[in-house]
Design a protein around this motif. Structure first.
Motif, PDB file in Angstrom:
ATOM      1  N   GLU A   5       0.817  -1.203   0.000  1.00 47.69           N
ATOM      2  CA  GLU A   5       0.000   0.000   0.000  1.00 47.69           C
ATOM      3  C   GLU A   5       0.858   1.262   0.000  1.00 47.69           C
ATOM      4  O   GLU A   5       0.518   2.252  -0.635  1.00 47.69           O
ATOM      5  N   LEU A   6       1.969   1.226   0.733  1.00 51.83           N
ATOM      6  CA  LEU A   6       2.821   2.399   0.858  1.00 51.83           C
ATOM      7  C   LEU A   6       4.004   2.393  -0.104  1.00 51.83           C
ATOM      8  O   LEU A   6       4.802   3.317  -0.118  1.00 51.83           O
ATOM      9  N   GLY A   7       4.133   1.331  -0.875  1.00 44.59           N
ATOM     10  CA  GLY A   7       5.195   1.270  -1.871  1.00 44.59           C
ATOM     11  C   GLY A   7       6.548   0.837  -1.341  1.00 44.59           C
ATOM     12  O   GLY A   7       7.571   1.205  -1.896  1.00 44.59           O
ATOM     13  N   PHE A   8       6.557   0.058  -0.263  1.00 41.71           N
ATOM     14  CA  PHE A   8       7.822  -0.425   0.299  1.00 41.71           C
ATOM     15  C   PHE A   8       8.094  -1.857  -0.125  1.00 41.71           C
ATOM     16  O   PHE A   8       7.183  -2.646  -0.340  1.00 41.71           O
ATOM     17  N   PHE A   9       9.349  -2.191  -0.220  1.00 40.58           N
ATOM     18  CA  PHE A   9       9.793  -3.552  -0.468  1.00 40.58           C
ATOM     19  C   PHE A   9      10.779  -3.882   0.645  1.00 40.58           C
ATOM     20  O   PHE A   9      11.744  -3.152   0.862  1.00 40.58           O
ATOM     21  N   ALA A  10      10.554  -4.943   1.385  1.00 39.42           N
ATOM     22  CA  ALA A  10      11.434  -5.334   2.491  1.00 39.42           C
ATOM     23  C   ALA A  10      12.207  -6.587   2.121  1.00 39.42           C
ATOM     24  O   ALA A  10      11.679  -7.483   1.457  1.00 39.42           O
ATOM     25  N   PHE A  11      13.448  -6.641   2.554  1.00 35.74           N
ATOM     26  CA  PHE A  11      14.332  -7.765   2.238  1.00 35.74           C
ATOM     27  C   PHE A  11      15.246  -7.970   3.435  1.00 35.74           C
ATOM     28  O   PHE A  11      15.858  -7.024   3.919  1.00 35.74           O
ATOM     29  N   ALA A  12      15.329  -9.187   3.934  1.00 34.31           N
ATOM     30  CA  ALA A  12      16.230  -9.509   5.040  1.00 34.31           C
ATOM     31  C   ALA A  12      17.373 -10.365   4.506  1.00 34.31           C
ATOM     32  O   ALA A  12      17.151 -11.437   3.950  1.00 34.31           O
ATOM     33  N   ALA A  13      18.580  -9.882   4.666  1.00 30.07           N
ATOM     34  CA  ALA A  13      19.758 -10.607   4.170  1.00 30.07           C
ATOM     35  C   ALA A  13      20.340 -11.472   5.284  1.00 30.07           C
ATOM     36  O   ALA A  13      20.434 -11.047   6.426  1.00 30.07           O
ATOM     37  N   ASP A  14      20.732 -12.669   4.927  1.00 31.66           N
ATOM     38  CA  ASP A  14      21.400 -13.582   5.854  1.00 31.66           C
ATOM     39  C   ASP A  14      22.873 -13.627   5.468  1.00 31.66           C
ATOM     40  O   ASP A  14      23.273 -14.398   4.602  1.00 31.66           O
ATOM     41  N   VAL A  15      23.693 -12.775   6.101  1.00 28.72           N
ATOM     42  CA  VAL A  15      25.108 -12.725   5.721  1.00 28.72           C
ATOM     43  C   VAL A  15      25.876 -13.946   6.222  1.00 28.72           C
ATOM     44  O   VAL A  15      26.942 -14.267   5.705  1.00 28.72           O
TER      45      VAL A  15
END
Length: 143
Positions: A5-15
């Motif tokens: 709805e707000l135009g965000f994209f979330a991504f969690a990186a596993d280093v």
């Protein structure tokens, strides 16, 4: 979903990697990344590159947030982010501290959120000096 709805994209990186699951592995990995900032910076850059290539992501509007070791990585990445615009901002949340090196003028703003008892006043002063040497747009909030 609020992100849509707000135009965000979330991504969690596993280093650390998919095969690192127990506490000792985590400690070993933290030591490795803490003392090899280029390895951590490379992993963060790889994660940013993955996000940039996702459909619907505006690659000119990427910000990074790190917690703990990730918070340390966000500071390292920001100080190494000189003369380029891979990100528009960074937040270090409860990041572990060390003595950071300024590698030129920092390109992105940085917000450091830290508990009052987590890092000494001396460590904060050193970080502030380093950020000033990098002509950074920065803010530190301790609570």
């Amino acid at each position: 979903m609020i992100s849509k709805e707000l135009g965000f994209f979330a991504f969690a990186a596993d280093v650390y990697g998919a095969d690192k699951h127990d506490v000792q592995d985590g400690r070993d990995q933290e030591i490795k990344y803490r003392y090899d900032p280029n390895l951590l910076i490379t992993r963060i850059q790889s994660s940013i590159n993955v996000v940039k290539n996702q459909s619907g992501v505006d690659p000119s509007c990427i910000a990074i947030i790190g917690y703990g070791l990730g918070g340390l990585g966000v500071i390292d990445f920001s100080l190494a982010n000189t003369g380029r615009s891979d990100i528009v901002g960074a937040v270090s949340f409860h990041g572990t501290f060390k003595f950071f090196d300024a590698q030129g003028n920092m390109s992105n703003p940085l917000l450091v959120l830290s508990g009052a008892l987590e890092n000494s006043g001396y460590e904060m002063e050193i970080l502030e000096t380093t950020l000033n040497e990098a002509n950074a747009d920065w803010q530190i909030t301790r609570y």
